[in-house]
Write an enzyme that holds these catalytic residues in place. Structure first.
Site, PDB file in Angstrom:
ATOM      1  N   LEU A 251      -2.301  -2.714 -18.444  1.00 22.19           N
ATOM      2  CA  LEU A 251      -1.100  -2.057 -18.975  1.00 22.19           C
ATOM      3  C   LEU A 251       0.171  -2.691 -18.404  1.00 22.19           C
ATOM      4  CD1 LEU A 251      -2.240   1.693 -18.604  1.00 22.19           C
ATOM      5  CD2 LEU A 251      -2.161   0.340 -20.711  1.00 22.19           C
TER       6      LEU A 251
ATOM      7  N   LYS B 130      -6.522 -10.313  -4.341  1.00 24.57           N
ATOM      8  CA  LYS B 130      -5.629  -9.549  -3.466  1.00 24.57           C
ATOM      9  C   LYS B 130      -5.761  -9.937  -1.990  1.00 24.57           C
ATOM     10  CE  LYS B 130      -4.493  -5.287  -5.834  1.00 24.57           C
ATOM     11  NZ  LYS B 130      -4.665  -3.839  -5.906  1.00 24.57           N
TER      12      LYS B 130
ATOM     13  N   ASN C  70      -0.440  -7.423  -3.620  1.00 27.15           N
ATOM     14  CA  ASN C  70      -0.509  -7.258  -5.075  1.00 27.15           C
ATOM     15  C   ASN C  70       0.723  -7.833  -5.778  1.00 27.15           C
ATOM     16  OD1 ASN C  70       1.456  -5.349  -4.546  1.00 27.15           O
ATOM     17  ND2 ASN C  70       0.603  -3.800  -5.902  1.00 27.15           N
TER      18      ASN C  70
ATOM     19  N   ASP D 234       1.023  -0.988  -3.631  1.00 21.42           N
ATOM     20  CA  ASP D 234       0.068   0.050  -4.066  1.00 21.42           C
ATOM     21  C   ASP D 234       0.261   1.374  -3.326  1.00 21.42           C
ATOM     22  OD1 ASP D 234      -1.313  -1.298  -6.060  1.00 21.42           O
ATOM     23  OD2 ASP D 234      -2.825  -2.105  -4.685  1.00 21.42           O
TER      24      ASP D 234
ATOM     25  N   GLY E 220     -11.395   0.773   0.864  1.00 15.63           N
ATOM     26  CA  GLY E 220     -11.157  -0.574   0.333  1.00 15.63           C
ATOM     27  C   GLY E 220      -9.672  -0.898   0.370  1.00 15.63           C
TER      28      GLY E 220
ATOM     29  N   ALA F 259      -7.214  -0.589  -1.792  1.00 14.22           N
ATOM     30  CA  ALA F 259      -6.267   0.433  -2.266  1.00 14.22           C
ATOM     31  C   ALA F 259      -6.145   1.563  -1.249  1.00 14.22           C
ATOM     32  CB  ALA F 259      -6.729   0.968  -3.620  1.00 14.22           C
TER      33      ALA F 259
ATOM     34  N   LEU G 206      -7.472   7.655  -7.499  1.00 12.57           N
ATOM     35  CA  LEU G 206      -6.702   6.436  -7.774  1.00 12.57           C
ATOM     36  C   LEU G 206      -7.065   5.852  -9.134  1.00 12.57           C
ATOM     37  CD1 LEU G 206      -6.588   4.509  -4.364  1.00 12.57           C
ATOM     38  CD2 LEU G 206      -5.386   6.566  -5.083  1.00 12.57           C
TER      39      LEU G 206
ATOM     40  N   TYR H 169      -7.437   5.408 -13.073  1.00 10.30           N
ATOM     41  CA  TYR H 169      -6.696   5.878 -14.253  1.00 10.30           C
ATOM     42  C   TYR H 169      -7.447   5.606 -15.558  1.00 10.30           C
ATOM     43  CZ  TYR H 169      -5.257   0.989 -14.363  1.00 10.30           C
ATOM     44  OH  TYR H 169      -5.264  -0.380 -14.363  1.00 10.30           O
TER      45      TYR H 169
ATOM     46  N   GLY I  99      -4.692   8.249 -11.387  1.00  9.01           N
ATOM     47  CA  GLY I  99      -4.092   7.022 -10.855  1.00  9.01           C
ATOM     48  C   GLY I  99      -3.043   6.373 -11.748  1.00  9.01           C
TER      49      GLY I  99
HETATM   50  P1  NAP Z   1     -12.408  -1.992  -3.208  1.00  8.59           P
HETATM   51  O1  NAP Z   1     -11.568  -2.777  -2.265  1.00  8.59           O
HETATM   52  O2  NAP Z   1     -13.591  -2.634  -3.850  1.00  8.59           O
HETATM   53  O3  NAP Z   1     -12.873  -0.678  -2.428  1.00  8.59           O
HETATM   54  C1  NAP Z   1     -13.759   0.231  -3.008  1.00  8.59           C
HETATM   55  C2  NAP Z   1     -14.116   1.295  -1.986  1.00  8.59           C
HETATM   56  O4  NAP Z   1     -15.032   2.184  -2.632  1.00  8.59           O
HETATM   57  C3  NAP Z   1     -14.805   0.757  -0.747  1.00  8.59           C
HETATM   58  O5  NAP Z   1     -14.406   1.461   0.388  1.00  8.59           O
HETATM   59  C4  NAP Z   1     -16.265   1.030  -1.053  1.00  8.59           C
HETATM   60  O6  NAP Z   1     -17.062   1.285   0.076  1.00  8.59           O
HETATM   61  C5  NAP Z   1     -16.170   2.337  -1.795  1.00  8.59           C
HETATM   62  N1  NAP Z   1     -17.360   2.544  -2.615  1.00  8.59           N
HETATM   63  C6  NAP Z   1     -17.752   1.852  -3.714  1.00  8.59           C
HETATM   64  N2  NAP Z   1     -18.914   2.349  -4.175  1.00  8.59           N
HETATM   65  C7  NAP Z   1     -19.263   3.343  -3.330  1.00  8.59           C
HETATM   66  C8  NAP Z   1     -20.355   4.235  -3.257  1.00  8.59           C
HETATM   67  N3  NAP Z   1     -21.337   4.199  -4.178  1.00  8.59           N
HETATM   68  N4  NAP Z   1     -20.397   5.144  -2.259  1.00  8.59           N
HETATM   69  C9  NAP Z   1     -19.404   5.188  -1.339  1.00  8.59           C
HETATM   70  N5  NAP Z   1     -18.330   4.383  -1.347  1.00  8.59           N
HETATM   71  C10 NAP Z   1     -18.268   3.465  -2.331  1.00  8.59           C
HETATM   72  O7  NAP Z   1     -11.529  -1.453  -4.417  1.00  8.59           O
HETATM   73  P2  NAP Z   1      -9.988  -1.021  -4.366  1.00  8.59           P
HETATM   74  O8  NAP Z   1      -9.160  -2.147  -4.826  1.00  8.59           O
HETATM   75  O9  NAP Z   1      -9.717  -0.395  -3.067  1.00  8.59           O
HETATM   76  O10 NAP Z   1      -9.959   0.063  -5.538  1.00  8.59           O
HETATM   77  C11 NAP Z   1     -10.519   1.344  -5.354  1.00  8.59           C
HETATM   78  C12 NAP Z   1     -10.214   2.215  -6.562  1.00  8.59           C
HETATM   79  O11 NAP Z   1      -8.800   2.362  -6.690  1.00  8.59           O
HETATM   80  C13 NAP Z   1     -10.690   1.601  -7.882  1.00  8.59           C
HETATM   81  O12 NAP Z   1     -11.208   2.628  -8.663  1.00  8.59           O
HETATM   82  C14 NAP Z   1      -9.430   1.027  -8.488  1.00  8.59           C
HETATM   83  O13 NAP Z   1      -9.464   1.043  -9.901  1.00  8.59           O
HETATM   84  C15 NAP Z   1      -8.389   2.023  -7.995  1.00  8.59           C
HETATM   85  N6  NAP Z   1      -7.053   1.428  -7.923  1.00  8.59           N
HETATM   86  C16 NAP Z   1      -6.074   2.032  -8.654  1.00  8.59           C
HETATM   87  C17 NAP Z   1      -4.796   1.525  -8.608  1.00  8.59           C
HETATM   88  C18 NAP Z   1      -3.729   2.182  -9.428  1.00  8.59           C
HETATM   89  O14 NAP Z   1      -2.653   1.607  -9.600  1.00  8.59           O
HETATM   90  N7  NAP Z   1      -3.950   3.397  -9.910  1.00  8.59           N
HETATM   91  C19 NAP Z   1      -4.497   0.408  -7.807  1.00  8.59           C
HETATM   92  C20 NAP Z   1      -5.524  -0.163  -7.060  1.00  8.59           C
HETATM   93  C21 NAP Z   1      -6.813   0.364  -7.131  1.00  8.59           C
HETATM   94  P3  NAP Z   1     -17.394   0.178   1.211  1.00  8.59           P
HETATM   95  O15 NAP Z   1     -16.116   0.006   1.958  1.00  8.59           O
HETATM   96  O16 NAP Z   1     -18.439   0.805   1.999  1.00  8.59           O
HETATM   97  O17 NAP Z   1     -17.833  -1.035   0.462  1.00  8.59           O
END
Ligand code: NAP
EC number: 1.1.1.25
Length: 290
Positions: A20, A69, A90, A105, A131, A133, A231, A233, A254
């Site tokens: 978007l 990132k 970002n 973020d 992670g 975010a 987070l 959307y 989000g």
């Molecule tokens: P990321 O770096 O891949 O981190 C994902 C996190 O989720 C990690 O801590 C991971 O755990 C945990 N996770 C994944 N699967 C899991 C499971 N089955 N059980 C427990 N924990 C689990 O991703 P990110 O960039 O931080 O993004 C995270 C979310 O935020 C995503 O859904 C993304 O779409 C959203 N986001 C939204 C925006 C926005 O503008 N609204 C911006 C950025 C991100 P581990 O640490 O143990 O691997």
């Protein structure tokens, strides 16, 4: 009209075509009557090739998403203190070949929350996931009055390094940060009892990763006037938010974070503000928990 003078901005990521961001930023450029366009570069090139392309083609600014990132952090010339603490970027600004990077973020998340719920204050927050975010949201939290964060993260290979990074954030900000294993339900129930806000920062609930990030029966420990945020959307209402709404909690998805982090990137590049209200209205039809 695009001419030889039009400044180019864009998103570099893979996948990226669903984004978007072109709508949000091109609306912003139109608002301030700036001769600039924002495009999507769906790329899987090496990090070095990406920074080289930004410089060689004179792209004025980019947003980054997966998979860049973290990998571009060592390749830019300058990092803001937020980018250094989070360890992920970002947004990059290109000033005559010198690249400065930040991370919007976290502030985007809290700005969106403030706009949607101006009367609320958050002292104690529980976050699921640690992670990129989540770290950005935690780093920014102290600027919005948060005093304590409890983070639930899987006890896997990245556990120790995340604890170290969170310790650095805590040292720099004074925020009290507690880290607990994701599957410790007793610790989760205890943290929820004290939380003004519960945030899902895991991928669980995305279209490709359906499900609920916490055992549903644990939600009963969260005080009834707390806010539940996700987070994610897409979808706009995850199973997690649906569960919380059914239990009568106020919810926030989000989308607001997406819009506000974009507005902060825009300001980082142009020193001008984006008016976000028409963007919210266009993307939500005016009736969405964002
Ligand atoms: P990321 O770096 O891949 O981190 C994902 C996190 O989720 C990690 O801590 C991971 O755990 C945990 N996770 C994944 N699967 C899991 C499971 N089955 N059980 C427990 N924990 C689990 O991703 P990110 O960039 O931080 O993004 C995270 C979310 O935020 C995503 O859904 C993304 O779409 C959203 N986001 C939204 C925006 C926005 O503008 N609204 C911006 C950025 C991100 P581990 O640490 O143990 O691997």
């Amino acid at each position: 009209m695009i001419s030889g003078y039009t400044a180019l901005y864009g998103l570099i990521a893979h996948p990226a075509q669903h984004s978007l961001s072109p709508f949000i930023h091109n609306t912003g450029f139109h608002q301030i009557q700036m001769d600039a366009r924002y495009a999507v570069f769906d790329s899987q090139a090496t990090p070095a090739a990406i920074t080289s392309a930004i410089k060689t083609l004179g792209i004025r600014g980019v947003n980054l998403s997966m998979p860049y990132k973290q990998s571009l952090v060592p390749l830019v010339d300058n990092l803001t203190s937020t980018a250094k603490l989070v360890g992920a970027i970002n947004t990059i600004k290109n000033e005559a070949g010198r690249l400065t990077a930040t991370n919007t973020d976290g502030d985007g998340f809290w700005c969106a929350l403030q706009k949607a719920h101006p009367q609320r204050r958050y002292r104690s927050v529980t976050i699921l996931g640690a992670g990129g975010a989540a770290l950005a949201v935690i780093e920014a939290a102290v600027r919005y009055g948060v005093q304590q964060v409890t983070v639930f993260k899987r006890a896997n290979a990245t556990y120790d390094s995340v604890i170290q990074r969170l310790a650095q954030i805590s040292l720099a900000s004074g925020l009290q940060i507690i880290v607990e294993p994701y599957d410790d339900q007793l610790a989760l129930a205890t943290a929820l009892q004290n939380a003004d806000c519960l945030i899902n920062a895991t991928n669980i609930g995305m279209t490709a990763t359906p499900g609920n990030p916490l055992p549903i029966n644990l939600l009963q420990y969260l005080p009834e006037d707390s806010l539940v945020a996700d987070l994610i959307y897409a979808p706009r209402e995850t199973a997690f938010l649906k569960t919380a709404q059914k239990a009568h909690y106020q919810i926030q998805n989000g989308l607001g974070m997406l819009i506000e982090q974009a507005a902060l990137s825009f300001e980082f590049w142009t020193n001008e503000s984006m008016t976000t209200m028409p963007i919210y209205q266009h993307l939500t039809g005016g009736n969405d928990a964002s």
